[in-house]
Every structure is written in C-alpha cells, then in structure tokens.
Design an enzyme around this catalytic site. Sequence first.
Site, PDB file in Angstrom:
ATOM      1  CB  ALA B  59      -0.915  -0.001   1.215  1.00  0.00           C
ATOM      2  CB  CYS B  60       2.158   3.605  -1.977  1.00  0.00           C
ATOM      3  SG  CYS B  60       1.379   3.743  -3.594  1.00  0.00           S
ATOM      4  CE1 TYR B  61       2.009   9.543   1.685  1.00  0.00           C
ATOM      5  CE2 TYR B  61       3.703   8.555   0.293  1.00  0.00           C
ATOM      6  CZ  TYR B  61       3.335   9.191   1.470  1.00  0.00           C
ATOM      7  OH  TYR B  61       4.270   9.466   2.422  1.00  0.00           O
ATOM      8  N   GLY B  63      -1.453   4.325  -4.948  1.00  0.00           N
ATOM      9  CA  GLY B  63      -1.465   3.042  -5.655  1.00  0.00           C
ATOM     10  C   GLY B  63      -0.579   2.982  -6.879  1.00  0.00           C
ATOM     11  CE1 TYR B  89      -3.408   3.539   4.991  1.00  0.00           C
ATOM     12  CE2 TYR B  89      -1.614   2.973   3.499  1.00  0.00           C
ATOM     13  CZ  TYR B  89      -2.301   2.785   4.702  1.00  0.00           C
ATOM     14  OH  TYR B  89      -1.874   1.841   5.596  1.00  0.00           O
TER      15      TYR B  89
END
Lengths: 99, 101
Positions: B59-61, B63, B89
């Site tokens: 998971a990152c900011y 995607g 996220y």
Amino acid sequence: MTGPSLDDVTDSPDELDDETATQLVKEAAEVQDMTGEVCPYPQVEAKKAVQQLDEGALLVQETDHVPSTENVPRAVGDDAEAKVWRSGNGLYRIYLWKQ
Amino acid sequence: MTVEQIDPTDVDTEIADVIDIRDEDSFAEGHIPGAENVPLDNLEEVVDEREWNDEVVVACYVGQTSQQAARLIDAYADDVIVASMSGGYKKWDGPLRQSNK
C-alpha cells in the site's frame, strides 16, 4: 541485495544519452526539481505544467525517486511524449514533450 | 511488467501481510490495522532477507509506487502472491490506526 533493484523493476520510457540529455535541458521550457519528493506530488506538478506548455515544448523533471520515471509519464499519458535519462548515481531526469 | 491489483475493499489483513511503503510520519498518522511500515528506501535493503507471508499487499499513497514495490518483492519472494492496493490510501475507506513514531 543480489538480485534486481527497484530500478530494474521500474518500467521507464526509452533512455536518452548523456550528451542529448544535457543539451535538451538547455532547451527546456521548464525544469522542475523534484528531488526528495515522492508520489503523487511529481505527477500532479507534471500534469499542471504540461497543460501550460505550447505544443512541442519540453518539460524536464529531475528526480531521485525511481518510481517517478514510470509514474510521471503514465500520469501525463498522451499529453506528452516521455524519455528518461539516468545519471548512474541515483539522479534521473524525465523529459516530457507536449503533444 | 505488471503486478496484480487488489481493491482496498478486498484486502484481508487476517490473511495477507500489508506492507505500507509510505514514510514514517504518514504511517504514524493513520494506517491499515495490522500493516507494517517498510518505507520504500528500506524495502530495497530488506527485500532479499526477510520472510514474506504467502500473500502480500503493498500500500502507498495513490497506488502507483506500490506497483514497483510489489514487483520488487515479487522478484525476491518465491511462491508468494504479491499485489498492489489499487488507489492506495486515497481509496482506503476502512479503519485507520494511529501509532507513535
């Protein structure tokens, strides 16, 4: 780490040679320093800047974040043609020509 | 090179290891319960040595960087299903947990 690095698994556009890359920076309409910045800021700034460019004009982004060399060209999509230059020491430039 | 995408609503933290590659501050402000913070720069250092669960979700900011991180894990982890959480996220609508740095 003995296998692939992040660089190896990032799908960047075609590369520019050192000489061409240096010359093109001088001709760029805008150079954005994105070193130290991570997604999604570089994508957002590239999209905004490309929208302001005249057709054929060049935007250059400097980055030390390898994934940006894939994510930024993808973010601008068909609005710009992209190339990348790798310095070899962790600095990259993304060249975006407004279409 | 493509990597599997998983919708945030399909992420099962009981089954999958959730690897959060954002920076420490963002992680501390709110993260998926059960997620582990491995900032992207650290990931390159540990990817070869650490043990991975059978299923891993990155998971990152938004995607995007999670896709490269997922490919990197996939290159090192045998017999592991690695997916990138689509939308990151920004699209995560589930509970968030805060932590001290």
